[in-house]
Design an enzyme around this catalytic site. Structure first.
Site: not given
Ligand code: EPZ
Length: 419
Positions: A398, A23, A306, A118
């Protein structure tokens, strides 16, 4: 179809080296697009998500080379000319959205497929798009594609209504070369985000952290390519510590950053484990019974989402009842029905799961549903009596580099089979 075959009951013992963090490598690969010339990333794990991102960069026109021996990736963006990220790539790997703001910074336009949802939830990108619009980007969404254009990105004050790792990284990359100053309030400050900040500053960027969750970025004219080392994968580290704890073993993880997993270490101690830590290692052991521990997932530095599935697997064998609350993702309990197939006793109530510890788990056929759920099933299989077979382990590949090889070195009876 590939499966993991596991015969449980063996206490894990020994040492395991932690790989670079998926990440942080994924955003760093996108960051490379902000500069021409040879950009190198060290400590890159051989993971399918990273291969997918390399493929996307090649579509854009980058020359990407990777050595699984040296774990170094080199990226030459001097001849990038294509500003589209196609559906067939983006829908397989959500982090493809990271190329949106560098493409805008580089070409003034971008066409990126909307990432699908997803297994763990809808995964919207509204926060990314709203922030870019504040920075002067004109955005339309047509036929499943984000069509964006901007003359020059302009600094803005971005206040995120919820903490988002991805949206914070999107704005950091957009702001680094923007005109003027950008302030991000309620920014994500995960180690991976702060590592992107460190990388951008090393490239000539001007970014500083103010207080707990504010980032200030002064746009510069140009960034230069550098060689940057990925931080250790804190989620892989936590996964191995939990695996050691569930099997009543004694394991030392090396090449990690203990500071990044303090919340987990605290909870493992509460659960009755002995945990010691040095500069770049953590050792965990357990002699007595597992105690029930409640968890609420939160953004860093609190307990990470995570590691939620893996901790649920651990608590399934505690002497008592634990309540695990998931506050980040809407549907991150797909591991529960599969754990219950192994005779765990877990009930999901809204965004909480109630884990009533059982005296033993029994091996069975189970199915992985997402990356971290796969890890939870392996953890449970390592402790279960008898054989557990985990299917759909493409989810696992992955984000974990040869996990069965690393676990086998710790004494686990585990192998990859075709069945
Ligand atoms: C990152 O995902 C990580 N992935 C995730 O790891 C991790 O779980 C997550 O951050 C939280 O720490 C990578 O770094 C590639 P967010 P990301 O934007 O950036 C909502 C793994 O297992 N949201 O922090 O997609 C979202 O739906 C993966 O390695 C919005 O509503 O997560 C979630 O509920 C899984 N609108 C919350 O915010 C947006 O525009 C946090 O998501 C963006 C996010």
């Amino acid at each position: 179809m590939e499966k993991l075959w596991i015969e449980g009951g063996v206490p894990l013992t020994g040492e395991v080296e932690i790989s670079g963090a998926k990440n942080v490598v994924l955003p760093l690969m996108a960051v490379s697009l902000l500069a021409d010339g040879i950009f190198a990333i060290e400590k890159v794990p051989a993971l399918n998500d990273i291969k997918m991102m390399a493929h996307l960069l090649r579509v854009i026109g980058s020359k990407v080379d990777y050595s699984s021996k040296t774990k170094t990736m080199t990226i030459d963006n001097s001849y990038c000319s294509y500003y589209e990220a196609p559906y067939e790539l983006v829908n397989k790997m959500r982090a493809s959205i990271y190329v949106l703001s560098p493409l805008l910074a580089r070409f003034g336009q971008a066409k990126v497929s909307l990432p699908g949802g997803c297994a763990i939830g809808p995964r919207p990108i509204d926060l990314h798009l709203k922030a870019l619009e504040q920075m002067g980007v004109k955005i339309e969404v047509n036929h499943g594609y984000i069509e964006a254009e901007v003359d020059r990105l302009k600094g803005a004050e971005i206040i995120f209504e919820k903490v988002s790792v991805g949206a914070t990284v999107t704005v950091l990359m957009a702001a680094a070369l923007a005109e003027g100053e950008t302030v991000i309030k309620n920014a994500a400050v995960e180690p991976e985000v702060m590592s992107v900040v460190a990388c951008l500053n090393a490239m000539g960027g001007k970014i500083e952290k103010r207080g707990d969750s504010e980032l200030r970025i002064i746009g510069v004219e140009k960034l230069r390519p550098i060689t940057f080392k990925a931080i250790p994968d804190r989620i892989e580290a936590g996964t191995f510590l939990i695996a050691a704890a569930v099997t009543k073993g004694e394991v030392k993880i090396t090449g990690c950053e203990p500071l990044h997993i303090e919340a987990l270490i605290q909870k493992l101690k509460e659960a009755g484990c002995e945990v010691q830590a040095g500069d770049d290692w953590v050792k965990v052991s357990r002699k007595g019974d597992l105690k029930p521990v409640d968890i609420v997932t939160h953004p860093y530095p609190l307990f990470p989402t995570d590691l939620q599935a893996q901790f649920v697997a651990l608590m399934s064998l505690a002497k008592g009842t634990s309540v695990i609350e998931e506050t980040i993702f809407a549907e991150r309990f797909h591991h529960v029905p599969e754990l219950n197939r192994l005779d765990a006793n877990i009930v999901v109530e809204g965004n909480k799961c109630i884990v009533t510890g059982v005296s033993k788990l029994s091996g069975a056929e189970v199915m992985a549903t997402d990356l971290r759920a796969s890890a939870a099933l392996i953890i449970a299989g390592l402790a279960a009596e008898g054989v557990t077979k985990v299917s759909r382990i493409y989810h696992l590949d992955r984000g974990y580099e040869r996990i069965e090889v690393k676990l086998e070195k710790l004494g686990a009876k585990i192998k990859r089979i075709i069945a």
